[in-house]
Design a protein around this motif. Sequence first.
Motif, PDB file in Angstrom:
ATOM      1  N   GLU A  16      13.374  -9.869 -75.654  1.00 33.35           N
ATOM      2  CA  GLU A  16      14.010 -10.203 -76.924  1.00 33.35           C
ATOM      3  C   GLU A  16      13.001 -10.198 -78.069  1.00 33.35           C
ATOM      4  O   GLU A  16      13.299  -9.726 -79.170  1.00 33.35           O
ATOM      5  N   TYR A  17      11.806 -10.720 -77.829  1.00 30.88           N
ATOM      6  CA  TYR A  17      10.771 -10.711 -78.851  1.00 30.88           C
ATOM      7  C   TYR A  17      10.348  -9.279 -79.191  1.00 30.88           C
ATOM      8  O   TYR A  17      10.153  -8.939 -80.354  1.00 30.88           O
ATOM      9  N   LYS A  19      12.040  -6.497 -78.756  1.00 35.31           N
ATOM     10  CA  LYS A  19      13.131  -5.625 -79.193  1.00 35.31           C
ATOM     11  C   LYS A  19      13.044  -5.300 -80.676  1.00 35.31           C
ATOM     12  O   LYS A  19      13.309  -4.171 -81.087  1.00 35.31           O
ATOM     13  N   ASN A  20      12.678  -6.260 -81.489  1.00 32.86           N
ATOM     14  CA  ASN A  20      12.618  -6.047 -82.927  1.00 32.86           C
ATOM     15  C   ASN A  20      11.284  -5.471 -83.397  1.00 32.86           C
ATOM     16  O   ASN A  20      11.150  -5.133 -84.563  1.00 32.86           O
ATOM     17  N   ARG A  21      10.329  -5.369 -82.499  1.00 34.86           N
ATOM     18  CA  ARG A  21       8.996  -4.939 -82.902  1.00 34.86           C
ATOM     19  C   ARG A  21       8.649  -3.519 -82.470  1.00 34.86           C
ATOM     20  O   ARG A  21       7.841  -2.860 -83.112  1.00 34.86           O
ATOM     21  N   LYS A  23      10.072   0.295 -80.382  1.00 42.47           N
ATOM     22  CA  LYS A  23      11.206   1.105 -79.937  1.00 42.47           C
ATOM     23  C   LYS A  23      11.122   1.209 -78.422  1.00 42.47           C
ATOM     24  O   LYS A  23      10.127   1.673 -77.877  1.00 42.47           O
ATOM     25  N   TRP A  29      15.141  -0.160 -72.336  1.00 38.24           N
ATOM     26  CA  TRP A  29      16.400  -0.570 -72.945  1.00 38.24           C
ATOM     27  C   TRP A  29      17.414  -0.950 -71.863  1.00 38.24           C
ATOM     28  O   TRP A  29      18.122  -1.951 -71.996  1.00 38.24           O
TER      29      TRP A  29
END
Length: 51
Positions: A16-17, A19-21, A23, A29
């Motif tokens: 989760e951490y 995922k936004n940082r 690809k 995925w």
Amino acid sequence: MIYKKREKPYKLLMLEYLKNRIKFSQENWNEYQNQVKGYPGQCHLDTLTAG
């Protein structure tokens, strides 16, 4: 009977951490999606077996 409260798995928290940082590759995925789908299922199973 639940002996201790279920917490999010370490692997799910890290994904989760990240995922936004970054690809994710398709493999990462898929692993993330499996973790996201699996955790609520485990929590639901805990409520069914708690009684």
